[in-house]
Scaffold this motif. Structure first.
Motif, PDB file in Angstrom:
ATOM      1  N   GLY A 280      -3.263   4.902  -3.882  1.00 23.10           N
ATOM      2  CA  GLY A 280      -1.985   5.606  -3.890  1.00 23.10           C
ATOM      3  C   GLY A 280      -2.078   7.074  -4.241  1.00 23.10           C
ATOM      4  N   ARG A 281      -2.822   7.391  -5.293  1.00 22.54           N
ATOM      5  CA  ARG A 281      -2.853   8.762  -5.786  1.00 22.54           C
ATOM      6  C   ARG A 281      -3.412   9.755  -4.769  1.00 22.54           C
ATOM      7  NH1 ARG A 281      -6.113  12.257  -8.275  1.00 22.54           N
ATOM      8  NH2 ARG A 281      -5.157  13.688  -9.790  1.00 22.54           N
ATOM      9  N   PRO A 282      -4.511   9.437  -4.039  1.00 21.73           N
ATOM     10  CA  PRO A 282      -5.025  10.410  -3.065  1.00 21.73           C
ATOM     11  C   PRO A 282      -3.976  10.817  -2.026  1.00 21.73           C
ATOM     12  CG  PRO A 282      -6.659   8.706  -3.474  1.00 21.73           C
ATOM     13  CD  PRO A 282      -5.398   8.250  -4.142  1.00 21.73           C
ATOM     14  N   ALA A 283      -3.156   9.860  -1.602  1.00 24.21           N
ATOM     15  CA  ALA A 283      -2.125  10.180  -0.612  1.00 24.21           C
ATOM     16  C   ALA A 283      -1.085  11.128  -1.191  1.00 24.21           C
ATOM     17  CB  ALA A 283      -1.462   8.896  -0.113  1.00 24.21           C
ATOM     18  N   LEU A 284      -0.705  10.923  -2.472  1.00 24.79           N
ATOM     19  CA  LEU A 284       0.270  11.813  -3.101  1.00 24.79           C
ATOM     20  C   LEU A 284      -0.341  13.184  -3.387  1.00 24.79           C
ATOM     21  CD1 LEU A 284       1.906   9.330  -5.658  1.00 24.79           C
ATOM     22  CD2 LEU A 284       2.867  10.132  -3.489  1.00 24.79           C
ATOM     23  N   LEU A 285      -1.610  13.213  -3.768  1.00 31.79           N
ATOM     24  CA  LEU A 285      -2.266  14.474  -4.111  1.00 31.79           C
ATOM     25  C   LEU A 285      -2.304  15.414  -2.915  1.00 31.79           C
ATOM     26  CD1 LEU A 285      -3.776  16.062  -6.304  1.00 31.79           C
ATOM     27  CD2 LEU A 285      -5.897  15.013  -5.486  1.00 31.79           C
ATOM     28  N   GLY A 286      -2.473  14.852  -1.718  1.00 29.87           N
ATOM     29  CA  GLY A 286      -2.547  15.678  -0.515  1.00 29.87           C
ATOM     30  C   GLY A 286      -1.259  16.391  -0.182  1.00 29.87           C
ATOM     31  N   ARG A 287      -0.165  16.012  -0.844  1.00 33.72           N
ATOM     32  CA  ARG A 287       1.130  16.636  -0.558  1.00 33.72           C
ATOM     33  C   ARG A 287       1.439  17.817  -1.469  1.00 33.72           C
ATOM     34  NH1 ARG A 287       4.839  11.123  -0.677  1.00 33.72           N
ATOM     35  NH2 ARG A 287       3.584   9.845   0.757  1.00 33.72           N
ATOM     36  N   GLY A 288       0.623  18.048  -2.491  1.00 37.38           N
ATOM     37  CA  GLY A 288       1.026  19.009  -3.514  1.00 37.38           C
ATOM     38  C   GLY A 288       0.015  20.085  -3.792  1.00 37.38           C
ATOM     39  N   PRO A 289       0.262  20.872  -4.860  1.00 36.76           N
ATOM     40  CA  PRO A 289      -0.604  22.001  -5.228  1.00 36.76           C
ATOM     41  C   PRO A 289      -1.894  21.519  -5.876  1.00 36.76           C
ATOM     42  CG  PRO A 289       1.131  21.732  -6.855  1.00 36.76           C
ATOM     43  CD  PRO A 289       1.420  20.739  -5.758  1.00 36.76           C
TER      44      PRO A 289
ATOM     45  N   GLY B  64       4.213  13.123  -8.510  1.00 29.93           N
ATOM     46  CA  GLY B  64       5.482  12.899  -7.845  1.00 29.93           C
ATOM     47  C   GLY B  64       5.314  12.774  -6.345  1.00 29.93           C
ATOM     48  N   ALA B  65       6.422  12.554  -5.662  1.00 29.56           N
ATOM     49  CA  ALA B  65       6.379  12.348  -4.205  1.00 29.56           C
ATOM     50  C   ALA B  65       5.858  13.569  -3.475  1.00 29.56           C
ATOM     51  CB  ALA B  65       7.776  11.983  -3.699  1.00 29.56           C
ATOM     52  N   ARG B  66       5.939  14.768  -4.097  1.00 27.66           N
ATOM     53  CA  ARG B  66       5.438  15.990  -3.471  1.00 27.66           C
ATOM     54  C   ARG B  66       4.093  16.424  -4.015  1.00 27.66           C
ATOM     55  NH1 ARG B  66      10.949  19.720  -3.112  1.00 27.66           N
ATOM     56  NH2 ARG B  66      12.174  18.254  -1.842  1.00 27.66           N
ATOM     57  N   GLY B  67       3.451  15.558  -4.769  1.00 25.62           N
ATOM     58  CA  GLY B  67       2.094  15.821  -5.214  1.00 25.62           C
ATOM     59  C   GLY B  67       1.934  16.591  -6.501  1.00 25.62           C
ATOM     60  N   ALA B  68       3.028  16.974  -7.171  1.00 25.75           N
ATOM     61  CA  ALA B  68       2.931  17.679  -8.449  1.00 25.75           C
ATOM     62  C   ALA B  68       2.942  16.677  -9.602  1.00 25.75           C
ATOM     63  CB  ALA B  68       4.098  18.661  -8.596  1.00 25.75           C
ATOM     64  N   ARG B  69       2.534  17.122 -10.772  1.00 24.61           N
ATOM     65  CA  ARG B  69       2.554  16.269 -11.959  1.00 24.61           C
ATOM     66  C   ARG B  69       3.977  15.788 -12.223  1.00 24.61           C
ATOM     67  NH1 ARG B  69      -0.740  15.742 -16.573  1.00 24.61           N
ATOM     68  NH2 ARG B  69      -2.034  17.510 -15.900  1.00 24.61           N
ATOM     69  N   MET B  70       4.126  14.505 -12.501  1.00 22.34           N
ATOM     70  CA  MET B  70       5.448  13.971 -12.785  1.00 22.34           C
ATOM     71  C   MET B  70       5.966  14.482 -14.129  1.00 22.34           C
ATOM     72  SD  MET B  70       5.445   9.994 -11.556  1.00 22.34           S
ATOM     73  CE  MET B  70       7.248   9.858 -11.661  1.00 22.34           C
TER      74      MET B  70
ATOM     75  N   GLY C 155       0.774  -1.238   0.000  1.00 26.74           N
ATOM     76  CA  GLY C 155       0.000   0.000   0.000  1.00 26.74           C
ATOM     77  C   GLY C 155       0.800   1.279   0.000  1.00 26.74           C
ATOM     78  N   ASP C 156       2.131   1.205  -0.134  1.00 27.50           N
ATOM     79  CA  ASP C 156       2.923   2.426  -0.208  1.00 27.50           C
ATOM     80  C   ASP C 156       2.533   3.193  -1.470  1.00 27.50           C
ATOM     81  OD1 ASP C 156       5.340   4.121   0.526  1.00 27.50           O
ATOM     82  OD2 ASP C 156       5.851   3.495  -1.515  1.00 27.50           O
ATOM     83  N   PRO C 157       2.184   4.495  -1.335  1.00 30.30           N
ATOM     84  CA  PRO C 157       1.713   5.253  -2.505  1.00 30.30           C
ATOM     85  C   PRO C 157       2.711   5.300  -3.655  1.00 30.30           C
ATOM     86  CG  PRO C 157       1.274   6.467  -0.479  1.00 30.30           C
ATOM     87  CD  PRO C 157       2.132   5.289  -0.102  1.00 30.30           C
ATOM     88  N   VAL C 158       4.002   5.445  -3.355  1.00 30.85           N
ATOM     89  CA  VAL C 158       5.005   5.517  -4.413  1.00 30.85           C
ATOM     90  C   VAL C 158       5.147   4.170  -5.110  1.00 30.85           C
ATOM     91  CG1 VAL C 158       7.461   5.901  -4.897  1.00 30.85           C
ATOM     92  CG2 VAL C 158       6.244   7.425  -3.328  1.00 30.85           C
ATOM     93  N   ALA C 159       5.117   3.074  -4.341  1.00 31.13           N
ATOM     94  CA  ALA C 159       5.204   1.746  -4.948  1.00 31.13           C
ATOM     95  C   ALA C 159       3.993   1.476  -5.835  1.00 31.13           C
ATOM     96  CB  ALA C 159       5.316   0.682  -3.861  1.00 31.13           C
ATOM     97  N   LEU C 160       2.800   1.898  -5.392  1.00 29.10           N
ATOM     98  CA  LEU C 160       1.595   1.742  -6.211  1.00 29.10           C
ATOM     99  C   LEU C 160       1.711   2.556  -7.498  1.00 29.10           C
ATOM    100  CD1 LEU C 160      -1.026   2.001  -3.346  1.00 29.10           C
ATOM    101  CD2 LEU C 160      -0.815   0.039  -4.882  1.00 29.10           C
ATOM    102  N   ARG C 161       2.222   3.772  -7.372  1.00 25.35           N
ATOM    103  CA  ARG C 161       2.392   4.626  -8.558  1.00 25.35           C
ATOM    104  C   ARG C 161       3.408   4.039  -9.524  1.00 25.35           C
ATOM    105  NH1 ARG C 161       6.167   9.424  -7.688  1.00 25.35           N
ATOM    106  NH2 ARG C 161       7.563   7.645  -7.966  1.00 25.35           N
TER     107      ARG C 161
END
Length: 301
Positions: free
Chosen positions: A197-206, A216-222, A129-135
């Motif tokens: 995975g994506r909801p967790a990453l989205l909460g970190r970014g703009p 990306g890991a900070r929630g911005a578009r890769m 369930g790690d968001p980065v591994a899922l991505r």
């Protein structure tokens, strides 16, 4: 008009009118800047065939690859055709310029079995369930499953996916849209990533990245560089030497489709190639594999 000023105008033309990719525009602008250095202070009309030949000769002497010399030739041909059309020159000097023939290198292809095993490993890692591994799992599955270019993957939004029909709308070269299919493995990986995975990453970014599919890991578009790093790690050890990048997966998808009996025209549509000749290089890869199998197995080989 001075050569350098004209080159700036031409760069805007190929970007805004011909809508060439940003990478191609940068390459052409760099080539014309190099020509300006070879003819400092020259007007466009001062450049003749001898100047162009000397410029290419100097590039070959410093070790530029044939592909680079061919691109430089294409850049000046396009530039002087544009300059002639706009009345900057009365005679196009590039018409007599001969482009060096490109070497036809076969693309490196990840072995089907090894690639499948690596994707299975990524799937098992993502189960925690790690968001980065899922991505990362969904990203590699999508590049391989859809035979996408890295720019097409980075440009994907949530609305571009049809997860029921298993298709994606992508924007390819020349801003041309096409619909590409992807398989069950990619669909399952995407579902897991989008839901968990994506909801967790989205909460970190703009909020500006709210529609981007891959974050990306900070929630911005890769971007392409981040995608390359993910793919390089994923392919490490299975392609020989360095891991390879996103285009390695595109090569693999095309070759494996043809090895599996897919129609060449269908593969052309999936890849978004304007010319069937571009797609045909993958038939050479398949033929090489057939020949290698023959040499290994036939008693009279």
């Amino acid at each position: 008009m001075q050569l350098e000023a004209a080159a700036d105008q031409y760069a805007r033309y190929v970007r805004d009118v011909r809508r060439l990719s940003a990478a191609t525009v940068r390459a052409y602008r760099s080539d014309l800047a190099d020509l300006s250095t070879a003819a400092p202070g020259a007007d466009v009309g001062d450049v003749d065939i001898e100047v162009l030949r000397d410029w290419l000769w100097r590039a070959s002497q410093r070790g530029d690859a044939r592909s680079t010399l061919a691109r430089r030739t294409a850049a000046v041909r396009g530039f002087f055709a544009w300059a002639h059309e706009h009345g900057l020159v009365t005679v196009d000097p590039s018409l007599r310029l001969v482009a060096p023939k490109r070497g036809r290198a076969l693309p490196r292809v990840a072995p089907e079995r090894a690639l499948g095993e690596r994707l299975d490993e990524m799937a098992r890692s993502a189960e925690a369930g790690d968001p980065v591994a899922l991505r990362d799992h969904a990203l590699v599955e999508m590049l391989y499953g859809g035979a996408l270019r890295v720019s097409e993957l980075c440009g994907l939004d949530l609305d571009d996916l049809d997860r029921v029909q298993r298709t994606a709308r992508v924007t390819g070269k020349g801003a041309k849209d096409r619909i590409v299919p992807f398989g069950g493995s990619a669909a399952r990986a995407l579902d897991a990533y989008v839901v968990r995975g994506r909801p967790a990453l989205l909460g970190r970014g703009p909020t500006s990245a709210s529609q981007a599919l891959f974050l990306g890991a900070r929630g911005a578009r890769m971007g392409p560089r981040a995608v390359y790093d993910v793919v390089s790690r994923a392919l490490s050890g299975i392609t020989g030497g360095a891991g390879g990048g996103p285009h390695t997966l595109r090569h693999a998808a095309a070759t494996h489709l043809l090895d599996g009996g897919a129609d060449l025209r269908a593969v052309q549509e999936i890849l978004g190639h304007a010319s069937l000749g571009t797609t045909q290089i993958y038939t050479h890869v398949s033929h090489e594999r057939i020949a290698a199998s023959y040499r290994l197995a036939h008693p009279r080989a």
